[in-house]
Design a protein around this motif. Structure first.
Motif, PDB file in Angstrom:
ATOM      1  N   PRO A  94     110.522  29.223 -42.542  1.00 52.50           N
ATOM      2  CA  PRO A  94     109.478  28.688 -41.667  1.00 52.50           C
ATOM      3  C   PRO A  94     108.500  27.748 -42.364  1.00 52.50           C
ATOM      4  O   PRO A  94     108.085  26.736 -41.792  1.00 52.50           O
ATOM      5  CB  PRO A  94     108.767  29.954 -41.160  1.00 52.50           C
ATOM      6  CG  PRO A  94     109.838  30.993 -41.151  1.00 52.50           C
ATOM      7  CD  PRO A  94     110.683  30.684 -42.359  1.00 52.50           C
ATOM      8  N   VAL A  95     108.153  28.062 -43.615  1.00 54.98           N
ATOM      9  CA  VAL A  95     107.211  27.220 -44.354  1.00 54.98           C
ATOM     10  C   VAL A  95     107.822  25.861 -44.673  1.00 54.98           C
ATOM     11  O   VAL A  95     107.201  24.806 -44.463  1.00 54.98           O
ATOM     12  CB  VAL A  95     106.750  27.920 -45.650  1.00 54.98           C
ATOM     13  CG1 VAL A  95     105.943  26.959 -46.525  1.00 54.98           C
ATOM     14  CG2 VAL A  95     105.915  29.150 -45.320  1.00 54.98           C
ATOM     15  N   SER A  96     109.044  25.852 -45.180  1.00 57.85           N
ATOM     16  CA  SER A  96     109.693  24.582 -45.525  1.00 57.85           C
ATOM     17  C   SER A  96     110.018  23.772 -44.278  1.00 57.85           C
ATOM     18  O   SER A  96     109.999  22.533 -44.306  1.00 57.85           O
ATOM     19  CB  SER A  96     110.968  24.833 -46.332  1.00 57.85           C
ATOM     20  OG  SER A  96     111.889  25.637 -45.625  1.00 57.85           O
ATOM     21  N   LEU A 138     119.444  20.500 -47.952  1.00 58.29           N
ATOM     22  CA  LEU A 138     119.910  21.051 -46.683  1.00 58.29           C
ATOM     23  C   LEU A 138     119.922  19.993 -45.580  1.00 58.29           C
ATOM     24  O   LEU A 138     120.657  20.117 -44.600  1.00 58.29           O
ATOM     25  CB  LEU A 138     119.029  22.232 -46.261  1.00 58.29           C
ATOM     26  CG  LEU A 138     119.042  23.445 -47.190  1.00 58.29           C
ATOM     27  CD1 LEU A 138     118.040  24.486 -46.720  1.00 58.29           C
ATOM     28  CD2 LEU A 138     120.442  24.051 -47.247  1.00 58.29           C
ATOM     29  N   LEU A 139     119.108  18.953 -45.747  1.00 57.11           N
ATOM     30  CA  LEU A 139     119.058  17.893 -44.740  1.00 57.11           C
ATOM     31  C   LEU A 139     120.321  17.050 -44.728  1.00 57.11           C
ATOM     32  O   LEU A 139     120.501  16.203 -43.848  1.00 57.11           O
ATOM     33  CB  LEU A 139     117.841  16.994 -44.983  1.00 57.11           C
ATOM     34  CG  LEU A 139     116.467  17.663 -44.847  1.00 57.11           C
ATOM     35  CD1 LEU A 139     115.366  16.656 -45.120  1.00 57.11           C
ATOM     36  CD2 LEU A 139     116.298  18.289 -43.470  1.00 57.11           C
ATOM     37  N   ALA A 140     121.203  17.262 -45.708  1.00 54.10           N
ATOM     38  CA  ALA A 140     122.474  16.533 -45.733  1.00 54.10           C
ATOM     39  C   ALA A 140     123.381  16.971 -44.584  1.00 54.10           C
ATOM     40  O   ALA A 140     124.324  16.270 -44.220  1.00 54.10           O
ATOM     41  CB  ALA A 140     123.176  16.740 -47.073  1.00 54.10           C
ATOM     42  N   SER A 141     123.085  18.124 -43.999  1.00 52.24           N
ATOM     43  CA  SER A 141     123.848  18.621 -42.860  1.00 52.24           C
ATOM     44  C   SER A 141     123.280  18.045 -41.572  1.00 52.24           C
ATOM     45  O   SER A 141     122.081  18.152 -41.299  1.00 52.24           O
ATOM     46  CB  SER A 141     123.788  20.155 -42.813  1.00 52.24           C
ATOM     47  OG  SER A 141     124.294  20.646 -41.594  1.00 52.24           O
ATOM     48  N   VAL A 185     115.621  18.484 -37.006  1.00 55.33           N
ATOM     49  CA  VAL A 185     114.414  18.240 -37.797  1.00 55.33           C
ATOM     50  C   VAL A 185     113.836  16.869 -37.461  1.00 55.33           C
ATOM     51  O   VAL A 185     112.620  16.699 -37.327  1.00 55.33           O
ATOM     52  CB  VAL A 185     114.722  18.329 -39.308  1.00 55.33           C
ATOM     53  CG1 VAL A 185     113.589  17.719 -40.118  1.00 55.33           C
ATOM     54  CG2 VAL A 185     114.913  19.778 -39.724  1.00 55.33           C
ATOM     55  N   ALA A 186     114.723  15.875 -37.310  1.00 55.71           N
ATOM     56  CA  ALA A 186     114.276  14.524 -36.969  1.00 55.71           C
ATOM     57  C   ALA A 186     113.614  14.498 -35.598  1.00 55.71           C
ATOM     58  O   ALA A 186     112.593  13.822 -35.394  1.00 55.71           O
ATOM     59  CB  ALA A 186     115.463  13.557 -37.005  1.00 55.71           C
TER      60      ALA A 186
END
Length: 299
Positions: free
Chosen positions: A36-38, A208-211, A218-219
């Motif tokens: 949740p924090v990240s 992890l954003l590579a997925s 997220v975007a």
């Protein structure tokens, strides 16, 4: 308001309710992979990436003296409450979270009674009673489906209390400051508050954003819900005034419930219907004097 401007305002209102209402859905999806924090760190970072160019092209200066009141208030606008919301959505249904988010208006009213010594109107007292009854109904509902109902509901209500506290402070001390500047610092403080612990909790967050399964929601949360959402909201205030802009509060719960049921296959029970309808009427009652005032001005 002209006909074309009215059509644009209604379209923007519906778009904003979709963006903000869907934030519960995407947060619920993302907390399965991101802490949740990240998650809030990345959300605020992406929001800044969206808002930054707008500030540059509109030539809005972000120079501001960072007082304790300024920093603490804007930290309660996103960085802290979004983190609490993310933790609550680990076990709470996104549909219920969206409904509970509507308590922001009611808590703002209660805080204004306590700290601003505002004299309550009859319709506002009716709203307060309806809101408390709705809260009891929704809490009973979460206990049936969630072993951590009390804790999760408590986190979400604390989140709305943060929003309400920020509204009271901002309304009293930040008049005259560009809303875009407030939005920029809100996201900046949220990024810092959650970014520092992210280094220790989930340092591999950027990997992890590579997925695509993580990057796309997220975007949407960062670029659209956070960055673009601020722009649309303030545009609504400019077009139709703050009363008109508050209509988004009425629509968000219905969007969150619809998306939660359809996309996440969350249960849709009579408790949610009753609680949601009661909150809707509580919000109408809370703002009834403003609606009447606006209608008189228009006619």
């Amino acid at each position: 308001m002209t006909k074309n401007k009215s059509v644009i305002s209604v379209s923007l209102l519906l778009l904003l309710s979709l963006l903000w209402g869907s934030s519960f859905l995407f947060t619920k999806i993302l907390v399965e992979d991101l802490h949740p924090v990240s998650l809030i760190f990345i959300r605020c970072l992406f929001g800044l990436v969206m808002l930054g160019p707008i500030l540059y092209f509109k030539r809005i200066s972000i120079k501001r003296k960072l007082t304790f009141t300024f920093v603490s208030s804007l930290s309660l606008a996103a960085g802290i409450p979004w983190m609490l919301m993310a933790f609550s959505l680990v076990s709470l249904h996104s549909s219920v979270s969206g409904i509970l988010n509507s308590f922001t208006s009611i808590f703002t009213f209660v805080l204004s009674l306590i700290f601003l010594k505002v004299k309550p109107l009859a319709n506002q007292l009716v709203s307060l009673v309806l809101g408390m009854l709705a809260l009891i109904i929704l809490f009973l509902d979460t206990l049936q489906v969630d072993a951590f109902g009390f804790f999760s509901v408590g986190l979400m209500l604390t989140c709305t209390l943060c929003y309400a506290t920020n509204s009271i402070i901002a309304g009293r001390y930040f008049q005259g400051i560009s809303p875009f500047v407030l939005g920029f610092y809100t996201l900046l403080f949220g990024m810092i508050i959650n970014g520092i612990p992210t280094i220790f909790i989930q340092p591999e967050v950027f990997l992890l954003l590579a997925s695509w399964e993580i990057l796309i929601p997220v975007a949407i949360l960062g670029f659209l819900s956070s960055g673009l959402g601020y722009v649309i909201f303030y545009q609504l205030i400019e077009n139709g005034g703050p009363v008109y802009a508050t209509f988004v509060t009425f629509l968000i719960p219905f969007v969150s419930v619809l998306l939660g049921v359809v996309v996440l296959n969350e249960p849709f029970r009579v408790y949610m219907i009753i609680g949601g309808v009661m909150i809707f009427f509580a919000l109408v009652a809370m703002n009834w004097h403003l609606f009447r005032r606006r209608k008189i001005k228009v006619t």
